[in-house]
Design a protein around this motif. Structure first.
Motif: not given
Length: 643
Positions: A28, A162, A334-335, A497, A501
């Motif tokens: 992260q 995350e 990213l997600y 979200t 992100r």
């Protein structure tokens, strides 16, 4: 703003492995490039990556109380921290820093689990209390900041901002949850409290969880919910005046920073209102930024310029090509789980632009849910009048067959696309709204899902998510009911979200004045007639902004942050999409019917039907599988080889 991660031994007091914790923390790094640190002691380990915004000199984390029996890692901003510090000083507490992080530590010492009721802002945090031998986690009321957690087979509780930080530990079984697949294909995201993995969860907005060593990890406790009482005795003039006052207060709270600060300015009502409030609170010009598109059907920059000119902001615009589709695999990384909102692409770009000039940006997110602004709300209320005119049995008997007979006329003018309307009238209010929100609707999912996936689902349908929230809503008002559902599903699961992100990918902090929880609570007391009047959504909010914004900004048709998916999938993404869906990782799962996918591709490419939404949902699921290492190596959409 930052990234937090860590481990807690729920059985004994084993010392965490530094290498694993370091790996979790560095996954992260993008969330906090300024500083990073670890804290390890028997039974617990904390990791923190810092983006320095407030108290740059002394706000490092993990942060401790005086005797180091309480440790905290925290992501977000507590906007009332100065007032909170003053209150706690009155109880005898002494502060060593000027940070909101220390305010949470002292609040925990004084109020324990109830500390969350005293915090105003966006936050996700973990507290380890050595004296109580416990771990406490909490997430903000609106779900602005994320928090994931999981329990491994050998008794470690893992957590992180995350999902990738939990995966980086190496102890999580990456077993896909079939219900998460169903929810993702229905809604385009995996809603709280689930993740795509069966053994990991999101802490839901407005929830807290206390974990005591030697005891099983229980269910989180809800500490806040919005109540739509709709009982305020107020006219539209008074509502407008109060709205301006509350907006100014909320924006003012979010202007505290020791780094450059600005705002997104899309040209829509919400971001324009935030910029107008900022300009009236600061003598210096506001830094604003907009993303434009070279396709005029998707370009709002002329309206953003009206607001920028009126308030003489330092306005920056970048134009994105309408074929800006090279981010598919970037988004999958990213997600961390399937995510199909294609507006993530321009959101990524506007965050990229903003970070060139500021470290903190204010946004207009949350205004549509709070004040009743979505176009779908107007359509739902029109359908609701039809539903209220006839019993459900009659509607099912008349409009159900019409919906089946009426063709899916994507090519026709909108007024002739009655199939969805017939489907909605034949359903209950909640079922109809679920159908409205569906990206891949029930009949298509029935054709798309294989018998293998259907067996794993055992008849479960994502519509149960909406029914669960509707049962807790405490209101029969049709507009308030769907606002409540959106505030618990679409806003945290999709909008928040997306922004978290995309902004954190660029180490940008985004603040959300229209999601200030006292403002949301107040709006929920207003009658629905003040929010949606005739065909005008956000009625009282727009009235409030009339002295502050141009008429054309307030009352133009809503455009949205869209991309030309249908054209991409018929043109430049055609071959990559066909390869991914028929020969890639998705095709090898056995969860989807190849014949249905082939038919959808053929119909879309020929222009017979517009399947852009379900094809994009499939494409992003394939990208997730490849990014997670759960599928075969195949061509990336941007032309690079998969790892």
């Amino acid at each position: 703003m930052c990234g937090i991660t860590g481990v807690f031994d729920i059985r004994e007091q084993r010392t965490p492995e530094r290498e694993r914790l370091h790996r979790m923390n560095e996954s992260q790094h993008h969330r906090g490039p300024d500083e990073g640190d670890l804290h390890i002691e028997p039974g617990v380990g904390f990791g923190h990556r810092r983006l320095s915004v407030i108290d740059i000199a002394t706000g490092q984390q993990p942060i401790f109380n005086d005797d180091k029996t309480v440790a905290l890692v925290f992501n977000g901003e507590v906007y009332n921290y100065l007032e909170l510090m003053d209150e706690l000083r009155g109880h005898g507490y002494v502060f060593r820093t000027k940070s909101d992080s220390e305010a949470i530590v002292r609040a925990w010492e004084h109020w324990g689990e109830d500390c969350v009721h005293h915090l105003r802002g966006m936050f996700a945090f973990m507290v380890h209390d050595r004296r109580r031998d416990c771990l406490f986690m909490a997430r903000d009321r609106m779900g602005v900041k994320p928090l994931h957690y999981a329990v491994t087979e050998d008794g470690w509780l893992l957590f992180g901002s995350e999902l990738k930080s939990i995966v980086a530990h190496g102890g999580l079984r990456q077993e896909i949850d079939p219900r998460a697949i169903e929810a993702y294909f229905a809604l385009g995201y995996v809603p709280d409290p689930w993740t795509i993995y069966k053994h990991a969860k999101k802490l839901a907005p407005g929830h807290r969880l206390l974990v005591k060593r030697g005891q099983p990890v229980g269910e989180p406790q809800r500490y806040w919910d919005v109540k739509f009482t709709l009982d305020a005795k107020i006219d539209e003039v008074e509502a407008a005046e109060e709205m301006r006052r509350r907006l100014s207060e909320s924006v003012k709270l979010r202007l505290k920073a020791e780094v450059p600060l600005g705002a997104f300015l899309s040209g829509g009502v919400d971001s324009s209102a935030v910029v107008a409030a900022m300009a009236q609170l600061d003598s210096q010009p506001v830094n604003t930024c907009s993303i434009g598109f070279d396709d005029p059907k998707f370009n709002e920059t002329e309206f953003a310029k009206m607001v920028a000119d009126r308030y003489k902001t330092n306005h920056r615009v970048e134009v994105v090509g309408s074929d800006d589709f090279g981010l598919v695999d970037t988004l999958a990384h990213l997600y961390d789980e399937p995510y199909a909102d294609s507006s993530a692409i321009p959101t990524y770009r506007v965050c990229e632009l903003a970070r060139k000039h500021v470290t903190v940006a204010l946004s207009g997110d949350g205004g549509d849910e709070t004040f009743g602004g979505y176009r779908r709300y107007k359509m739902h209320m029109m359908e609701e009048r039809m539903r209220s005119a006839f019993p459900l049995a009659v509607r099912r008997g008349v409009f159900g067959p019409l919906a089946k007979l009426y063709p899916k006329a994507d090519w026709a003018p909108r007024v002739f696309r009655a199939k969805t309307t017939f489907q909605a009238i034949a359903r209950s209010s909640v079922d109809a709204y679920f159908n409205t929100m569906g990206l891949v609707r029930d009949p298509m999912r029935e054709q798309l899902f294989s018998s293998k996936l259907k067996r794993e689902l055992q008849g479960w349908n994502a519509i149960e998510i909406f029914h669960d929230h509707a049962r807790r809503a405490g209101t029969d008002d049709p507009l308030a009911l769907i606002q409540y559902i959106d505030l618990h599903t679409y806003l945290p699961g999709d909008i928040n979200t997306k922004v978290d992100r995309a902004s954190m990918a660029h180490s940008l902090e985004v603040r959300e004045p229209l999601m200030d929880h006292p403002l949301v609570e107040w709006s929920a007391t207003l009658p629905s007639s003040l929010k949606l009047r005739g065909q005008e959504g956000k009625y009282f909010f727009k009235k409030a902004m009339e002295p502050m914004l141009p008429h054309d900004v307030l009352y133009r048709p809503k455009m949205g942050f869209s991309v030309p998916l249908a054209r991409w999938l018929r043109g430049p993404l055609r071959e990559a999409t066909r390869n991914a869906l028929q020969r890639g990782a998705l095709a090898q799962t056995g969860w989807f019917e190849p014949s249905t996918i082939a038919r959808m591709l053929d119909q879309h490419e020929r222009g017979a039907l517009d399947h852009s939404q379900p094809l994009w949902v499939l494409l992003m699921f394939d990208a997730f599988l490849r990014n997670a290492g759960l599928g075969a190596s195949s061509e990336r959409v941007n032309g690079q080889r998969a790892a």
